[in-house]
Scaffold this motif. Structure first.
Motif, PDB file in Angstrom:
ATOM      1  N   LEU A   1      31.605 -13.910 -31.611  1.00  0.00           N
ATOM      2  CA  LEU A   1      30.344 -14.641 -31.545  1.00  0.00           C
ATOM      3  C   LEU A   1      29.822 -14.768 -32.963  1.00  0.00           C
ATOM      4  N   ASP A   2      29.613 -15.982 -33.385  1.00  0.00           N
ATOM      5  CA  ASP A   2      29.087 -16.104 -34.732  1.00  0.00           C
ATOM      6  C   ASP A   2      27.708 -16.738 -34.701  1.00  0.00           C
ATOM      7  N   ASN A   3      26.989 -16.574 -35.753  1.00  0.00           N
ATOM      8  CA  ASN A   3      25.667 -17.173 -35.826  1.00  0.00           C
ATOM      9  C   ASN A   3      25.770 -18.425 -36.700  1.00  0.00           C
TER      10      ASN A   3
ATOM     11  N   LEU B   1      29.178 -19.481 -38.655  1.00  0.00           N
ATOM     12  CA  LEU B   1      29.923 -20.379 -37.755  1.00  0.00           C
ATOM     13  C   LEU B   1      31.248 -20.771 -38.392  1.00  0.00           C
ATOM     14  N   TYR B   2      32.304 -20.543 -37.636  1.00  0.00           N
ATOM     15  CA  TYR B   2      33.667 -20.882 -38.066  1.00  0.00           C
ATOM     16  C   TYR B   2      34.143 -20.073 -39.265  1.00  0.00           C
ATOM     17  N   LYS B   3      33.407 -19.057 -39.634  1.00  0.00           N
ATOM     18  CA  LYS B   3      33.827 -18.310 -40.814  1.00  0.00           C
ATOM     19  C   LYS B   3      34.892 -17.292 -40.485  1.00  0.00           C
ATOM     20  N   PHE B   4      34.907 -16.844 -39.244  1.00  0.00           N
ATOM     21  CA  PHE B   4      35.885 -15.820 -38.866  1.00  0.00           C
ATOM     22  C   PHE B   4      36.647 -16.281 -37.642  1.00  0.00           C
ATOM     23  N   ARG B   5      37.761 -15.691 -37.460  1.00  0.00           N
ATOM     24  CA  ARG B   5      38.490 -15.947 -36.228  1.00  0.00           C
ATOM     25  C   ARG B   5      39.218 -14.671 -35.832  1.00  0.00           C
ATOM     26  N   LEU B   6      39.572 -14.663 -34.575  1.00  0.00           N
ATOM     27  CA  LEU B   6      40.319 -13.518 -34.063  1.00  0.00           C
ATOM     28  C   LEU B   6      41.704 -14.010 -33.717  1.00  0.00           C
TER      29      LEU B   6
ATOM     30  N   VAL C   1      39.702 -14.305 -41.852  1.00  0.00           N
ATOM     31  CA  VAL C   1      38.782 -15.247 -42.463  1.00  0.00           C
ATOM     32  C   VAL C   1      39.217 -16.646 -42.015  1.00  0.00           C
ATOM     33  N   ASN C   2      38.281 -17.412 -41.509  1.00  0.00           N
ATOM     34  CA  ASN C   2      38.624 -18.753 -41.000  1.00  0.00           C
ATOM     35  C   ASN C   2      37.981 -19.837 -41.830  1.00  0.00           C
ATOM     36  N   GLY C   3      37.028 -19.469 -42.642  1.00  0.00           N
ATOM     37  CA  GLY C   3      36.383 -20.482 -43.479  1.00  0.00           C
ATOM     38  C   GLY C   3      35.956 -19.815 -44.764  1.00  0.00           C
TER      39      GLY C   3
HETATM   40  C1  NAG Z   1      38.365 -22.110 -37.552  1.00  0.00           C
HETATM   41  O1  NAG Z   1      38.149 -23.225 -38.352  1.00  0.00           O
HETATM   42  C2  NAG Z   1      38.456 -24.475 -37.757  1.00  0.00           C
HETATM   43  C3  NAG Z   1      38.185 -25.561 -38.747  1.00  0.00           C
HETATM   44  O2  NAG Z   1      38.339 -25.105 -40.011  1.00  0.00           O
HETATM   45  C4  NAG Z   1      37.629 -24.698 -36.525  1.00  0.00           C
HETATM   46  O3  NAG Z   1      38.008 -25.886 -35.898  1.00  0.00           O
HETATM   47  C5  NAG Z   1      37.839 -23.564 -35.598  1.00  0.00           C
HETATM   48  O4  NAG Z   1      36.996 -23.712 -34.479  1.00  0.00           O
HETATM   49  C6  NAG Z   1      37.536 -22.263 -36.296  1.00  0.00           C
HETATM   50  N1  NAG Z   1      37.834 -21.181 -35.418  1.00  0.00           N
HETATM   51  C7  NAG Z   1      36.893 -20.311 -35.053  1.00  0.00           C
HETATM   52  C8  NAG Z   1      37.343 -19.259 -34.136  1.00  0.00           C
HETATM   53  O5  NAG Z   1      35.744 -20.380 -35.424  1.00  0.00           O
END
Ligand code: NAG
Ligand code: NAG
Ligand code: NAG
Ligand code: NAG
Ligand code: NAG
Length: 807
Positions: A394-396, A400-405, A412-414
């Protein structure tokens, strides 16, 4: 008594009969034996069939006795089993002869005694005579003897149904009296007929059924007829009546037969699991477990199964399934039954997942690349079921979109940007949450906070925005700001820059903070019109390592703008020329040699009266108007004109004077050259009025001004000391110091300028006093004013010299 009487009577009757009968058969006998007492025709051996019936006659003989009442008695008998009746003696027809009959008392049995020895005694009055004879028993085949009940009316047997086969139903008992004889048994008839094959009989008379008796479905009664034969074919027969008994002690049934029950774990000890109840009203109904099931107990009388202790699947997973066999029994009814209760203990989702790590607190540089792992979350759940843990990120807004699992790995996703105001207000911390939920309904969750603080990385070079060209009027005063450059830096905190001029510059300095370019020295367009100035902006505080700084450089152009600051310079300032009065207006008389350092277009104007009418200027060229009048006796112009010409560059005026000698040319008389001693050139300098303070005043003012500024600086310094608590110490201080430096520099320069002006004034002073004198002199030359009668124009004149000046 009556018996003996009857006996006697029968004896008498026998005697009567035998008396007549043997008389004929033994007619000669008595004479020879008259004298003796004894047995006549006494057999030594008689054979008697075994089958001889009781009371049948064994042997008959006669005795002779003189005694009318002889007695024959059995003296002895071997074996002494009393097989014979007392001998019957009857008088025969003949005198003294008596018939004796030996009669069987019972049946004989060859198999028991084959030879009887009988010793008879004839007792008379004359004495006693004994004689022995033997009874040989002759064997006769006797039929088998069936057991009486079996034979008639037949044996009755009751057989419970369902007994295992082959089943001995009845043993037919038959005997054969004959020694060594063998019996054979056979079934002659079975009722019902269809069941004939069901029964067999063995050699000893056992009737065997090789089929189950089924009360419900089969015949309930059978009649089996059995024939028993001996070797000789003698037979006996019997019947067996077989009744099938309903063998049924119905097992106890249960009102709730096989039960599947589910209970939840952790219900505590004594939790009711199930209830077992036999379908019986017996008051002594009891319930027990067939085996021992430690987790459960059953109410002995009520059949209620309860937990024996708290069942916790997490501590013992084997509790999940149990099959309980419950036995119900009633002693009074003699019945029992078994019930099956399957107990399933259901897991209760009681335990939230636990995760490692429980929190992510990280510090990473803002340039952390996408895809970089920040750690792996490992979760577990001690619940027996519902222990599948799923993770949700859950991100704020900021994260938003900065992390992923990815596969439980936090990545790190962004770009974790440091350089924006949003994240700056959040203390450069990206916050997100991992929600770990188990698979229960409702799921239990645990939260893993993610706190990632980013550290700055100096990523961007400062970029100059301009201006890249600055135009500075050349008369700009030293110390003033000629322009302001600006640069930006995309690293947070934005635009943290210091401007500087690499290597310094003689002419310009720059405010490190504001980017203002200061002029250090005077400019002179005429000396140099363009400067190239290298500037740099160095950022600061944009990296964890303060020594990591980036520099942006630019070379700007400073153009000096020309300002009209130089008066036209004419060299020479005085001209002389001689012309004929008829000189054509189109012919230039002379050209002024004037230049302007500023390159301004110069214009020349004739300024003195008389000359205005006679001459004209075409730019810097002087030509005649051809308006001379030399009429002798009438109007007769001067022959020498002093033409005062103001040469202007638009701002400054430089006067030059031209002395024109006019040769009157009215006739064809050749021009007489009048030789005139040329007067020394008069330099007319127009000086604009200005305030010229005395030297002492300048000195006093300078000193007073310096003291005032010193006091002001001190005051500012004191204020700064007092307010330094609120001001960022280093920056503020440095800025102020820089400003002070600049001010001082500025002041110094101003002071220098003052001195220079002073010097300049001093240097021109000498020349000035001189020219002033000559002006006054020239003005004093004219002492009268008159009007020209021809043209009507007014002029000044000198009464002594006759010098005129047109107005
Ligand atoms: C990771 O980043 C991509 C775009 O850069 C986005 O579409 C995606 O939803 C992001 N994933 C998460 C889990 O936030
Ligand atoms: C019966 O058999 C036994 C021996 O087998 C024999 O000695 C006996 O004489 C037999 N009796 C008869 C009556 O045959
Ligand atoms: C059995 O014996 C009797 C005489 O005793 C005879 O009449 C009958 O036929 C015999 N039965 C069989 C089956 O031999
Ligand atoms: C209980 O037993 C009675 C007779 O013994 C029978 O009629 C009844 O159907 C039984 N009930 C159940 C539930 O087996
Ligand atoms: C009882 O449970 C067992 C095992 O769970 C299952 O095989 C059986 O079919 C169930 N019987 C009934 C009547 O539900």
């Amino acid at each position: 008594m009556s018996l003996s009487l009857l006996h006697l009577l029968s004896l008498a009757l026998l005697q009567l009969c035998f008396h007549t009968a043997p008389q004929s058969t033994t007619p000669a006998g008595p004479k020879t034996t008259t004298l003796t007492t004894g047995f006549i025709d006494f057999p030594t051996t008689v054979e008697v069939l075994e089958s001889a019936r009781p009371r049948s006659l064994v042997v008959e003989f006669r005795v002779q006795s003189a005694d009318p009442l002889p007695v024959v008695e059995i003296a002895s008998l071997t074996p002494d089993i009393g097989a014979f009746e007392t001998p019957i003696i009857n008088p025969a027809n003949t005198y003294n002869i008596f018939v004796v009959q030996i009669v069987l008392k019972d049946s004989l049995d060859y198999e028991a005694v084959r030879l009887h020895s009988v010793r008879l005694a004839l007792v008379t009055a004359a004495g006693r005579v004994e004689q022995t004879f033997h009874v040989q028993v002759i064997d006769v085949n006797e039929p088998p003897q069936c057991q009486p009940l079996f034979q008639l009316p037949g044996a009755e047997v009751q057989v419970p149904e369902g007994l295992p086969v082959p089943l001995l139903v009845y043993n037919a008992v038959a005997l054969d009296p004959d020694e060594n004889d063998t019996l054979s048994f056979s079934i002659t008839q079975v009722q019902p007929d269809a069941s004939k094959g069901q029964f067999t009989i063995d050699g000893s008379g056992g009737i065997i059924s090789n089929q189950h008796f089924d009360y419900q479905n089969g015949p309930r009664e059978f009649v089996v007829s059995v024939l028993v034969r001996d070797r000789q074919g003698a037979n006996c027969s019997g019947t067996v009546r077989i009744s099938v008994l309903r063998v049924f002690i119905p097992p106890l049934e249960f009102l709730l037969s096989p039960q599947n029950v589910s209970i939840f774990e952790n219900g505590g000890a004594g939790d009711v699991v199930a209830s077992v109840r036999a379908n019986s009203t017996a008051s002594d109904m009891r319930y027990t477990f067939v085996n021992s099931y430690p987790p459960y107990k059953i109410g002995r009388e009520d059949g209620i199964i309860r937990t024996a202790f708290n069942l916790d699947l997490e501590s013992n997973q084997a509790l999940e399934h149990s099959v309980l066999l419950v036995r119900a029994f009633s002693v009074s009814e003699g019945r029992h039954g078994t019930a099956t209760v399957t107990v399933t203990v259901l897991d209760v989702n009681e335990h939230a997942p636990f995760c490692v790590p429980p929190i992510f607190v990280l510090t990473v540089p803002e340039t952390t690349e996408i895809g970089k792992s920040l750690g792996t979350v490992r979760c577990g759940d001690i619940d027996v079921s519902n222990h599948k843990v799923s993770l949700t990120l859950l991100d704020n807004d900021a994260s938003l979109y900065k992390f992923r699992l990815q596969d439980d790995q936090l990545q790190v996703n962004g770009t974790l940007d440091y350089d924006n105001a949003g994240i700056a207000t959040g203390g450069f911390q990206y916050e997100a949450t991992i929600l770990a939920s188990d698979s229960g309904t409702p799921p239990l969750t645990v939260i893993i906070p993610i706190l990632v603080t980013v550290t700055p990385v100096n990523e961007f070079d400062p970029q100059f925005l301009g201006p890249f060209e600055i135009v500075v009027p050349e008369n700009t005063r030293r110390g003033s700001v000629v322009g302001t450059v600006s640069a930006v830096d995309a690293d947070w905190r934005f635009d943290s820059l210091r401007y500087s001029i690499p290597g310094g510059d003689a002419l310009f300095s720059i405010d490190p903070v504001g980017g203002q370019l200061y002029l250090k020295e005077s400019l002179d367009f005429e000396a140099k019109q363009m400067y190239r100035l290298g500037l740099q902006a160095v950022d600061f505080d944009q990296d964890v390592d303060p020594s990591v700084q980036r520099t942006g450089a630019v070379e700007i152009t400073i153009r000096v703008q020309n300002v009209n600051d130089n008066p036209p310079v004419c060299d020479p300032v005085s001209y002389e020329s001689t012309i004929f009065s008829t000189r054509s207006a189109t012919l230039p008389i002379l050209s002024l040699s004037c230049t302007d350092a500023d390159g301004d277009v110069l214009s020349a104007t004739i300024t003195n009266g008389a000359a205005v009418d006679r001459f004209q200027m075409n730019r810097l060229t002087l030509s005649s108007r051809n308006a001379f009048s030399y009429v002798p006796g009438a109007v007769y112009d001067h022959t020498m004109f002093e033409v005062t010409i103001a040469v202007s560059d638009g701002k400054y005026i430089t006067d030059v004077v031209a002395y024109i000698y006019v040769v009157p040319w009215t006739t064809t008389v050749p021009t007489t050259t009048t030789t005139t001693t040329p007067r020394p050139p008069q330099v007319v300098t127009v000086v604009e009025e200005f305030w010229e303070p005395d030297l002492w005043f300048v000195v006093v003012m300078t000193v007073a001004g310096a003291l005032f500024l010193l006091c002001l600086s001190l005051l500012i310094w004191w204020i700064l000391i007092w307010t330094s608590i609120c001001v960022a110490p280093e920056q503020g201080m440095s800025e102020n110091l820089l400003k002070n430096d600049l001010n001082n520099e500025h002041l110094d320069k101003l002071g220098n300028q003052d001195v220079a002006i002073e010097n300049y004034q001093l240097s021109v002073d000498g020349a000035l006093s001189q020219s002033e004198e000559s002006v006054q002199k020239s003005l004093m030359r004219f002492d009268g004013k008159a009007a020209d009668p021809v043209s009507g124009r007014s002029y000044l004149f000198n009464s002594n010299t006759g010098e005129r000046r047109w107005l």
